[in-house]
Design a protein around this motif. Sequence first.
Motif, PDB file in Angstrom:
ATOM      1  N   ARG A  16      54.184  38.869  42.139  1.00 37.07           N
ATOM      2  CA  ARG A  16      53.501  37.801  42.811  1.00 37.07           C
ATOM      3  C   ARG A  16      54.010  38.021  44.562  1.00 37.07           C
ATOM      4  NH1 ARG A  16      52.039  33.173  40.244  1.00 37.07           N
ATOM      5  NH2 ARG A  16      53.170  33.168  38.024  1.00 37.07           N
ATOM      6  N   ASP A  36      51.312  40.586  45.585  1.00 36.37           N
ATOM      7  CA  ASP A  36      49.940  40.036  46.067  1.00 36.37           C
ATOM      8  C   ASP A  36      50.055  39.243  47.152  1.00 36.37           C
ATOM      9  OD1 ASP A  36      49.309  41.080  43.692  1.00 36.37           O
ATOM     10  OD2 ASP A  36      48.960  39.172  42.570  1.00 36.37           O
ATOM     11  N   LEU A  37      51.068  38.421  47.516  1.00 31.33           N
ATOM     12  CA  LEU A  37      51.043  37.409  48.380  1.00 31.33           C
ATOM     13  C   LEU A  37      51.131  38.232  49.793  1.00 31.33           C
ATOM     14  CD1 LEU A  37      51.536  34.293  48.934  1.00 31.33           C
ATOM     15  CD2 LEU A  37      53.892  34.760  49.237  1.00 31.33           C
ATOM     16  N   ALA A  56      47.743  39.481  50.482  1.00 31.96           N
ATOM     17  CA  ALA A  56      46.934  38.101  50.697  1.00 31.96           C
ATOM     18  C   ALA A  56      47.239  37.745  52.287  1.00 31.96           C
ATOM     19  CB  ALA A  56      47.014  37.063  50.031  1.00 31.96           C
ATOM     20  N   ASP A  87      47.324  25.409  54.296  1.00 32.88           N
ATOM     21  CA  ASP A  87      47.050  26.770  53.790  1.00 32.88           C
ATOM     22  C   ASP A  87      45.758  27.122  54.621  1.00 32.88           C
ATOM     23  OD1 ASP A  87      47.547  28.963  52.062  1.00 32.88           O
ATOM     24  OD2 ASP A  87      45.445  28.424  51.523  1.00 32.88           O
ATOM     25  N   ASN A 121      58.077  21.281  54.634  1.00 37.60           N
ATOM     26  CA  ASN A 121      57.678  22.174  55.492  1.00 37.60           C
ATOM     27  C   ASN A 121      57.958  21.656  56.900  1.00 37.60           C
ATOM     28  OD1 ASN A 121      56.054  23.978  54.449  1.00 37.60           O
ATOM     29  ND2 ASN A 121      54.036  23.044  54.853  1.00 37.60           N
ATOM     30  N   PHE A 172      41.282  37.048  46.364  1.00 44.26           N
ATOM     31  CA  PHE A 172      41.725  38.108  45.403  1.00 44.26           C
ATOM     32  C   PHE A 172      41.705  37.075  44.137  1.00 44.26           C
ATOM     33  CE2 PHE A 172      43.873  39.053  49.466  1.00 44.26           C
ATOM     34  CZ  PHE A 172      44.058  40.417  49.331  1.00 44.26           C
ATOM     35  N   ARG A 208      57.283  27.050  48.218  1.00 51.79           N
ATOM     36  CA  ARG A 208      56.035  26.900  47.514  1.00 51.79           C
ATOM     37  C   ARG A 208      56.029  27.629  46.183  1.00 51.79           C
ATOM     38  NH1 ARG A 208      51.728  27.052  45.576  1.00 51.79           N
ATOM     39  NH2 ARG A 208      50.158  28.846  45.386  1.00 51.79           N
ATOM     40  N   PHE A 209      56.957  28.608  46.031  1.00 50.67           N
ATOM     41  CA  PHE A 209      56.879  29.246  44.870  1.00 50.67           C
ATOM     42  C   PHE A 209      58.079  28.796  43.952  1.00 50.67           C
ATOM     43  CE2 PHE A 209      54.052  31.889  47.065  1.00 50.67           C
ATOM     44  CZ  PHE A 209      53.288  32.489  46.104  1.00 50.67           C
ATOM     45  N   PRO A 235      48.994  22.412  46.563  1.00 54.46           N
ATOM     46  CA  PRO A 235      48.120  23.303  45.765  1.00 54.46           C
ATOM     47  C   PRO A 235      48.623  23.425  44.381  1.00 54.46           C
ATOM     48  CG  PRO A 235      49.239  24.399  47.581  1.00 54.46           C
ATOM     49  CD  PRO A 235      49.515  22.937  47.681  1.00 54.46           C
ATOM     50  N   ASN A 236      49.780  23.200  43.790  1.00 54.36           N
ATOM     51  CA  ASN A 236      50.194  23.319  42.651  1.00 54.36           C
ATOM     52  C   ASN A 236      49.560  22.402  41.570  1.00 54.36           C
ATOM     53  OD1 ASN A 236      52.068  25.202  43.223  1.00 54.36           O
ATOM     54  ND2 ASN A 236      53.633  24.109  43.968  1.00 54.36           N
ATOM     55  N   ASN A 277      44.112  36.271  41.485  1.00 56.07           N
ATOM     56  CA  ASN A 277      45.206  35.357  40.977  1.00 56.07           C
ATOM     57  C   ASN A 277      45.233  34.149  42.283  1.00 56.07           C
ATOM     58  OD1 ASN A 277      47.543  33.582  40.386  1.00 56.07           O
ATOM     59  ND2 ASN A 277      48.287  35.467  39.517  1.00 56.07           N
ATOM     60  N   PRO A 278      44.604  32.689  41.871  1.00 57.28           N
ATOM     61  CA  PRO A 278      45.039  31.870  42.658  1.00 57.28           C
ATOM     62  C   PRO A 278      46.122  31.354  43.316  1.00 57.28           C
ATOM     63  CG  PRO A 278      44.112  31.098  40.664  1.00 57.28           C
ATOM     64  CD  PRO A 278      44.367  32.382  40.573  1.00 57.28           C
ATOM     65  N   ASP A 279      47.108  31.457  42.429  1.00 59.33           N
ATOM     66  CA  ASP A 279      48.626  31.147  43.041  1.00 59.33           C
ATOM     67  C   ASP A 279      49.039  31.951  43.846  1.00 59.33           C
ATOM     68  OD1 ASP A 279      49.001  28.724  41.415  1.00 59.33           O
ATOM     69  OD2 ASP A 279      49.206  29.671  39.576  1.00 59.33           O
ATOM     70  N   ASN A 280      48.757  33.513  43.951  1.00 55.28           N
ATOM     71  CA  ASN A 280      49.459  34.366  44.805  1.00 55.28           C
ATOM     72  C   ASN A 280      48.697  34.615  45.866  1.00 55.28           C
ATOM     73  OD1 ASN A 280      50.892  34.466  42.121  1.00 55.28           O
ATOM     74  ND2 ASN A 280      50.618  36.609  41.907  1.00 55.28           N
ATOM     75  N   GLN A 281      47.876  33.650  46.506  1.00 59.50           N
ATOM     76  CA  GLN A 281      47.336  33.972  47.713  1.00 59.50           C
ATOM     77  C   GLN A 281      47.300  32.554  48.500  1.00 59.50           C
ATOM     78  OE1 GLN A 281      42.922  34.565  47.615  1.00 59.50           O
ATOM     79  NE2 GLN A 281      43.166  34.301  45.619  1.00 59.50           N
ATOM     80  N   ILE A 282      47.762  31.479  47.922  1.00 61.62           N
ATOM     81  CA  ILE A 282      47.887  30.454  48.707  1.00 61.62           C
ATOM     82  C   ILE A 282      49.433  30.192  49.364  1.00 61.62           C
ATOM     83  CG2 ILE A 282      48.044  28.121  48.491  1.00 61.62           C
ATOM     84  CD1 ILE A 282      45.819  28.020  46.631  1.00 61.62           C
ATOM     85  N   ILE A 283      49.517  30.402  50.573  1.00 59.27           N
ATOM     86  CA  ILE A 283      50.680  30.293  51.351  1.00 59.27           C
ATOM     87  C   ILE A 283      51.315  28.897  51.682  1.00 59.27           C
ATOM     88  CG2 ILE A 283      52.073  31.117  53.332  1.00 59.27           C
ATOM     89  CD1 ILE A 283      48.934  33.065  52.613  1.00 59.27           C
ATOM     90  N   THR A 299      52.011  24.939  51.566  1.00 59.56           N
ATOM     91  CA  THR A 299      52.385  23.979  50.468  1.00 59.56           C
ATOM     92  C   THR A 299      51.662  22.799  50.536  1.00 59.56           C
ATOM     93  OG1 THR A 299      54.307  23.119  51.931  1.00 59.56           O
ATOM     94  CG2 THR A 299      55.095  24.396  50.271  1.00 59.56           C
ATOM     95  N   ILE A 300      50.823  22.660  51.349  1.00 54.94           N
ATOM     96  CA  ILE A 300      49.732  21.655  51.478  1.00 54.94           C
ATOM     97  C   ILE A 300      48.446  22.249  51.807  1.00 54.94           C
ATOM     98  CG2 ILE A 300      48.804  19.462  52.881  1.00 54.94           C
ATOM     99  CD1 ILE A 300      52.000  18.922  53.496  1.00 54.94           C
ATOM    100  N   ARG A 317      44.912  38.026  55.673  1.00 49.05           N
ATOM    101  CA  ARG A 317      44.667  37.014  56.629  1.00 49.05           C
ATOM    102  C   ARG A 317      45.130  37.135  57.885  1.00 49.05           C
ATOM    103  NH1 ARG A 317      45.491  32.041  52.724  1.00 49.05           N
ATOM    104  NH2 ARG A 317      45.018  30.577  54.297  1.00 49.05           N
ATOM    105  N   ILE A 342      56.339  27.397  40.863  1.00 46.77           N
ATOM    106  CA  ILE A 342      55.388  28.077  40.048  1.00 46.77           C
ATOM    107  C   ILE A 342      56.487  28.854  39.088  1.00 46.77           C
ATOM    108  CG2 ILE A 342      54.133  30.077  40.329  1.00 46.77           C
ATOM    109  CD1 ILE A 342      53.030  29.049  42.637  1.00 46.77           C
ATOM    110  N   MET A 351      40.571  34.846  36.211  1.00 47.81           N
ATOM    111  CA  MET A 351      41.568  33.963  35.386  1.00 47.81           C
ATOM    112  C   MET A 351      41.132  32.534  35.342  1.00 47.81           C
ATOM    113  SD  MET A 351      44.715  35.444  37.544  1.00 47.81           S
ATOM    114  CE  MET A 351      46.149  34.824  36.267  1.00 47.81           C
ATOM    115  N   LEU A 352      39.938  32.337  35.424  1.00 50.38           N
ATOM    116  CA  LEU A 352      39.429  30.869  35.409  1.00 50.38           C
ATOM    117  C   LEU A 352      38.562  30.550  34.230  1.00 50.38           C
ATOM    118  CD1 LEU A 352      37.884  30.535  39.084  1.00 50.38           C
ATOM    119  CD2 LEU A 352      40.361  30.096  38.231  1.00 50.38           C
ATOM    120  N   TYR A 370      48.266  35.676  28.503  1.00 48.42           N
ATOM    121  CA  TYR A 370      48.653  36.754  29.028  1.00 48.42           C
ATOM    122  C   TYR A 370      50.021  37.212  28.635  1.00 48.42           C
ATOM    123  CZ  TYR A 370      45.156  35.670  32.465  1.00 48.42           C
ATOM    124  OH  TYR A 370      43.855  35.429  33.084  1.00 48.42           O
TER     125      TYR A 370
END
Lengths: 287, 288, 267
Positions: free
Chosen positions: C215, C218-219, C222, A113, C134, A98, C166-167, A149-150, A100-106, A108-109, C226, C170, A181-182, B91
Amino acid sequence: MDKKETMIKAKDLVYEYRKYDEEGRERELIKAVNGVNFQIEKGDFVAILGHNGSGKSTLAKHINALLVPSAGTLWVDGIDTKEEERVWDVRQSAGMVFQNPDNQIIGTIVEEDVGFGPENMGVPTKEIWERVEESLKAVNMLKYRHHSPNKLSGGQKQRVAIAGVVAMHPECIVLDEPTAMLDPNGRKEVIRTVRALNQVEDITVILITHYMEEVIYADKVIVMDDGKIVMTGTPREIFSQVETLKSYRLDVPQATQLAWELKKAGLDLPDGILTREELVEALCHLN
Amino acid sequence: MSLKLEHVQYTYSPSTAYEIHALKDVNLEIPDGQFIGLIGHTGSGKSTLVQHLNGLVKATSGHIYFNGEDIYADGYDMRKLRSKVGLVFQYPEHQLFEMDVLSDICFGPKNQGLSKEEAEVRAREAMRMVGLSEEYEKQSPFELSGGQKRRVAIAGVLAMEPEILILDEPTAGLDPRGRDEILDQISRLHKERGITIVLVSHSMEDVAKYVERIIVMNQGEVLHDGAPREVFRHYKELESVGLAAPQVTYILHTLKEKGFGVDEDATTIEEARDTILRVFRDKVKKHD
Amino acid sequence: MIRDITLGQYYPADSILHKLDPRVKLVTTIAFLVALFVADDWVGYLVATVFLVAVIKLSRVPFHFMVKGLKAIFFILLITLIFNLFLTPGDVVLVQIWKLKITDKGLHTAIFMAIRLIYLILGSSVMTLTTTPNDLTDGLEKLMSPLKKLHVPVHEVAMMMSIALRFIPILLEETDKIMKAQIARGADFENGNLIQKAKNLVPLLVPLFISAFRRANDLAMAMEARCYRGGEGRTKMKPLIYARRDYYAYGVVVIFLAAIIAVRVVL
């Protein structure tokens, strides 16, 4: 050349949704995708172009069975996406990345993911580790496997997201504006990665974008406007029609634009120049 | 009316292991009425720099003068500075919060102490400036398209009547036409209202068409500062820091190297076309 | 401000405690908390102190890093101390200032309460400092899994916890950004009385909620893309398997608890 197998086929595909006003009365019926027919062969690199709101993202979500057609049919690797019991097969064979790169990584490492998809598919633990390693290698992110990922750049995050899909061993990857977004460097990283997956791993790639520079390497370009497919062809065929593209709110690369302007002014240049090298060469040939 | 930066430094988490020098000895002057492009890749310090210009971030050392006054002096009115130096974030549509477009645009002017009526006059004027017609006034900002939302957000800053308008990547995520529309609108603001504009971008091609001066940032330092044609002369150096000059620069330089007498400093497609046509004029076929 | 709280932060180091199974650490922490309330005299506390000091040494986390976590609860500590000191009735009055008396019992309770609180915080920080968030959620999920039979959505809760982890960074960054954007539009988040301050938060909270929902949406998409479909049929990339050291650790914990109880019963 061998006859290729069909990866995706759409027949009279329609997707409509209703918009309601505040009292819940139906205001209008919107056809986001309106009677689309196309076919994509295995191993192809196909780009779908269109301005924001042209229906290209809605179409993309159909390929992953996140949306189901209101009318018409879409087959992914021979499976009709309307067959509810096979939805997970569809999602496994057509992965999706997708915007937005932030909103598809679940995870925390990074490596966790990438393992998320295989975990969901019930892949045995040992094999998950193998898949994670090879996928991170394929996107050149192996050395970041223990990172959060952050802390990564946008381009790196998108590559992790791509690795997450690759680890599910899909036949095909759909990327829905992965570079929007890059910054330019991130964009290059992602496109390079995607091209390598297509060429080395032979994964079918469907790239949705509005950056023209990214579609130069595609085997086929599909242009959408107002829910319909309005142009189909090789990048060269598409980019030779500068004015038509502009009428669809799109643009061409600077080299193409300059060549087109020079041609309009009377220079005898070939149609559909894609890169600056081609333009310089064509100009040299004039002498 | 000008903004002047003297030896501005900014350090994140000073004297710890995480110390990062985001800005290193930045000296700049932004005179009245200029249209400036501020270029650099992610992490070059450009976003940090613009947040200094309206006092959102305070420099670790160095001085910033607005109209000759030191903004770090005791008792300096930061809120007044912020209404003179308008900053549109990346944004900006993510900051919208009101029920309708007009009220959202009124937020800034009301914070300046204007009455509801005065604020609305300003808001309507700002809507005109960004090309939003009156029919949008009572609509919810959340139901608009991406490009329209962004206009509302820009209008929200314009309604404060700033003398300097800074926009941090105002075209991010827009499609080509949306990008051109926003940039044309900004350019019109500069021409018709004489507002000083600082356009932050990572696209040389977007910027080359509009601005009169380009400031290139790299690793917290000003790498180049000059007219586009001067800056693009350093295209090889720009490339080595991860930035690229516009494609036309490369095309013209290659042609020059091959012995054609083109003006390699042309920066826009129109200029490039004209200089190439001048060289190749005997090859031009007359249309019937 | 929020970042200053060390409580719950992971401190990367290479120690035996870092390598232990998170379930062991969770159980140990609970056992230690129980022990603190079981112990009621000096000998019991001596045993607890020895245990705590040993564990802190084993963790290889610098002691001053742990003490930083105590700062956050300094006030609570002080108030408990004062209340216990002055408000506990007793037979022998040690000091009398105006109408406030400090009795022998008061002094005793105050000191014990303070030690109990400090140990409580230190003990649980050792766990959070040596366990990644985690691992912690994984450990919790596994420990609670018997509750699944009672239809408690254990997997879902654990998944929610790890997504929240994780969020959080952010959303913190986003809060900072929206705040700056509104300040640039003349918003004031500092001045005014309580009601005004609350009202001034609207321009911050509305965009923040909208962003959080976007978010989340979206999540969810996503995750579905998957092949996520709940805990059923899922395998684990990093399954929790007890190693020999984990059984030894359980042994040590059992001995420790037994010692505390023995002290209480015998003395």
